[in-house]
Design an enzyme around this catalytic site. Structure first.
Site, PDB file in Angstrom:
ATOM      1  N   SER A 241      27.231  -5.275  33.590  1.00 49.80           N
ATOM      2  CA  SER A 241      26.497  -4.343  34.432  1.00 49.80           C
ATOM      3  C   SER A 241      26.544  -2.981  33.749  1.00 49.80           C
ATOM      4  CB  SER A 241      27.185  -4.260  35.805  1.00 49.80           C
ATOM      5  OG  SER A 241      26.747  -3.127  36.529  1.00 49.80           O
TER       6      SER A 241
ATOM      7  N   TYR B 169      34.527  -3.820  41.444  1.00 47.37           N
ATOM      8  CA  TYR B 169      33.376  -4.317  40.674  1.00 47.37           C
ATOM      9  C   TYR B 169      33.330  -3.641  39.307  1.00 47.37           C
ATOM     10  CZ  TYR B 169      28.451  -5.627  39.830  1.00 47.37           C
ATOM     11  OH  TYR B 169      27.276  -6.132  39.310  1.00 47.37           O
TER      12      TYR B 169
HETATM   13  N1  LIG Z   1      21.269  -6.823  40.997  1.00 44.87           N
HETATM   14  C1  LIG Z   1      21.744  -5.808  40.300  1.00 44.87           C
HETATM   15  O1  LIG Z   1      21.336  -4.649  40.470  1.00 44.87           O
HETATM   16  C2  LIG Z   1      22.770  -6.067  39.229  1.00 44.87           C
HETATM   17  C3  LIG Z   1      23.047  -5.030  38.334  1.00 44.87           C
HETATM   18  C4  LIG Z   1      23.978  -5.233  37.327  1.00 44.87           C
HETATM   19  C5  LIG Z   1      24.619  -6.475  37.213  1.00 44.87           C
HETATM   20  N2  LIG Z   1      24.343  -7.453  38.113  1.00 44.87           N
HETATM   21  C6  LIG Z   1      25.034  -8.749  37.912  1.00 44.87           C
HETATM   22  O2  LIG Z   1      24.053  -9.735  37.696  1.00 44.87           O
HETATM   23  C7  LIG Z   1      24.582 -11.015  38.049  1.00 44.87           C
HETATM   24  C8  LIG Z   1      23.588 -11.769  38.911  1.00 44.87           C
HETATM   25  O3  LIG Z   1      23.492 -11.136  40.183  1.00 44.87           O
HETATM   26  P1  LIG Z   1      22.115 -11.000  40.963  1.00 44.87           P
HETATM   27  O4  LIG Z   1      21.657  -9.606  40.820  1.00 44.87           O
HETATM   28  O5  LIG Z   1      21.189 -12.099  40.561  1.00 44.87           O
HETATM   29  O6  LIG Z   1      22.631 -11.188  42.480  1.00 44.87           O
HETATM   30  P2  LIG Z   1      22.474 -12.394  43.519  1.00 44.87           P
HETATM   31  O7  LIG Z   1      23.389 -12.090  44.643  1.00 44.87           O
HETATM   32  O8  LIG Z   1      21.047 -12.637  43.819  1.00 44.87           O
HETATM   33  O9  LIG Z   1      23.014 -13.665  42.688  1.00 44.87           O
HETATM   34  C9  LIG Z   1      24.384 -13.887  42.437  1.00 44.87           C
HETATM   35  C10 LIG Z   1      24.649 -15.367  42.599  1.00 44.87           C
HETATM   36  O10 LIG Z   1      26.031 -15.612  42.262  1.00 44.87           O
HETATM   37  C11 LIG Z   1      26.516 -16.577  43.178  1.00 44.87           C
HETATM   38  N3  LIG Z   1      27.977 -16.520  43.267  1.00 44.87           N
HETATM   39  C12 LIG Z   1      28.739 -15.539  43.820  1.00 44.87           C
HETATM   40  N4  LIG Z   1      30.036 -15.877  43.748  1.00 44.87           N
HETATM   41  C13 LIG Z   1      30.100 -17.078  43.139  1.00 44.87           C
HETATM   42  C14 LIG Z   1      31.169 -17.944  42.774  1.00 44.87           C
HETATM   43  N5  LIG Z   1      32.452 -17.645  43.061  1.00 44.87           N
HETATM   44  N6  LIG Z   1      30.890 -19.107  42.128  1.00 44.87           N
HETATM   45  C15 LIG Z   1      29.593 -19.431  41.853  1.00 44.87           C
HETATM   46  N7  LIG Z   1      28.548 -18.674  42.207  1.00 44.87           N
HETATM   47  C16 LIG Z   1      28.797 -17.495  42.825  1.00 44.87           C
HETATM   48  C17 LIG Z   1      25.859 -16.200  44.497  1.00 44.87           C
HETATM   49  O11 LIG Z   1      25.910 -17.256  45.434  1.00 44.87           O
HETATM   50  C18 LIG Z   1      24.453 -15.844  44.046  1.00 44.87           C
HETATM   51  O12 LIG Z   1      23.584 -16.950  44.058  1.00 44.87           O
HETATM   52  C19 LIG Z   1      25.917 -10.735  38.722  1.00 44.87           C
HETATM   53  O13 LIG Z   1      26.961 -10.920  37.790  1.00 44.87           O
HETATM   54  C20 LIG Z   1      25.815  -9.275  39.101  1.00 44.87           C
HETATM   55  O14 LIG Z   1      27.071  -8.669  39.226  1.00 44.87           O
HETATM   56  C21 LIG Z   1      23.443  -7.274  39.104  1.00 44.87           C
END
Ligand SMILES: NC(=O)c1ccc[n+]([C@@H]2O[C@H](COP(=O)([O-])OP(=O)(O)OC[C@H]3O[C@@H](n4cnc5c(N)ncnc54)[C@H](O)[C@@H]3O)[C@@H](O)[C@H]2O)c1
Length: 270
Positions: free
Chosen positions: A156, A169
């Site tokens: 991130s 986080y």
């Molecule tokens: N959305 C943002 O702005 C953003 C920014 C920077 C980084 N991220 C990172 O991107 C990645 C994807 O997130 P996203 O934005 O698609 O969010 P999202 O919530 O749509 O998807 C995250 C997925 O991870 C799954 N998950 C959570 N805990 C889990 C576990 N213990 N085992 C297996 N699956 C699990 C959830 O069920 C969900 O489907 C994450 O690592 C998040 O931290 C997101």
């Protein structure tokens, strides 16, 4: 001809958001997909949980790309379950080429010293320890294949910058870059490349639902006053992150390892 024809890609947290976009984009380039997700509520995040139906929708979208898709409801904190899935993938597909460590949750509290111990522990367990466990289970399968491969960890912008309200986080995403660099060092001799992506504000439920951003910006207006994308976009689409995932998985990135790639519309440039 796809850039990933004949390969097998594992994606954690694939029920929705970036994980789903990654799975579909990798399938479009010819990879067979292993998509797993906890698909159940956790205790700490404000954003709503993914569901088994979401994971099935990912499978449907992958199969629409004429690719195989194996799905499993599995918690990235469950190392025994991950080993069992890795063995199943090896038995059914015969190889693992790409692992996208994508799953994650985001927890917020006004201050580091007001975060509950449970929220700290769950966040670190899922985001940091869970990332290590996914690599622990699947990296040996890539090594055993003897043909190299690609591990992509989703960090991130909070992996390199401070984000008030998000101590667990931010610390975990900093740790994800540590995992990336050590793994890149250790796996280089096996021709396995290990890189990280730092997404900026991406339009998925983690960021757009559950009021984490609303609360954080209310608590820390001074931080959010300088929180600006350089490009004229509020939310990066998950498909845009997925393009970089495909690039790092492909031969186009064959001499890139240990790298950290921001896909953040310029957010972290200043
Ligand atoms: N959305 C943002 O702005 C953003 C920014 C920077 C980084 N991220 C990172 O991107 C990645 C994807 O997130 P996203 O934005 O698609 O969010 P999202 O919530 O749509 O998807 C995250 C997925 O991870 C799954 N998950 C959570 N805990 C889990 C576990 N213990 N085992 C297996 N699956 C699990 C959830 O069920 C969900 O489907 C994450 O690592 C998040 O931290 C997101």
């Amino acid at each position: 001809m796809g850039r990933l024809d004949g390969t097998v890609a594992v994606v954690s947290g694939a029920a929705r958001g970036q994980g789903r976009a990654d799975a579909v984009a990798l399938a479009r380039e010819g990879a067979s997909i292993v998509a797993f997700d906890i698909a159940a509520p956790l205790r700490s995040p404000l954003h709503p949980p993914a569901t088994p139906a979401d994971l099935e929708e990912t499978a449907r979208l992958v199969e629409a790309q004429h690719a195989r898709c194996l799905t499993e409801v599995l918690d990235a904190r469950d190392l025994a379950g991950l080993h069992a899935l890795a063995d199943r993938v090896h038995a059914e597909f015969g190889r693992v080429d790409t692992v996208v460590v994508n799953h994650g949750i985001w927890t917020v509290a006004e201050h580091s010293w007001t975060l509950s111990e449970n929220d700290w522990q769950e966040t670190v367990d899922v985001v940091l320890t869970g990332a290590w466990k996914v690599t622990r289970a699947f990296v040996p399968k890539i090594i055993d294949g003897g043909q190299g491969g690609s591990v992509i960890l989703i960090s991130s912008t909070m992996g390199e910058k401070a984000h008030p309200s998000s101590i667990a986080y931010t610390a975990s995403k900093h740790g994800t870059l540590g995992l990336t660099r050590v793994l890149a060092w250790e796996l280089g001799e096996h021709s396995v490349r290990v890189n990280a992506i730092m997404p900026g504000a991406t339009g998925t439920p983690l960021a757009t639902e559950g009021e984490s951003i609303e609360r954080s910006s209310k608590w820390h207006p001074r931080f959010y006053a300088t929180d600006r994308n350089l490009l004229p976009v509020d939310w990066i689409p998950p498909e845009s992150i997925a393009r970089s995932v495909v690039f790092l998985a492909s031969e186009d990135a064959r001499h890139i390892t240990g790298a950290v790639l921001p896909v953040d519309a310029g957010w972290s440039a200043f």
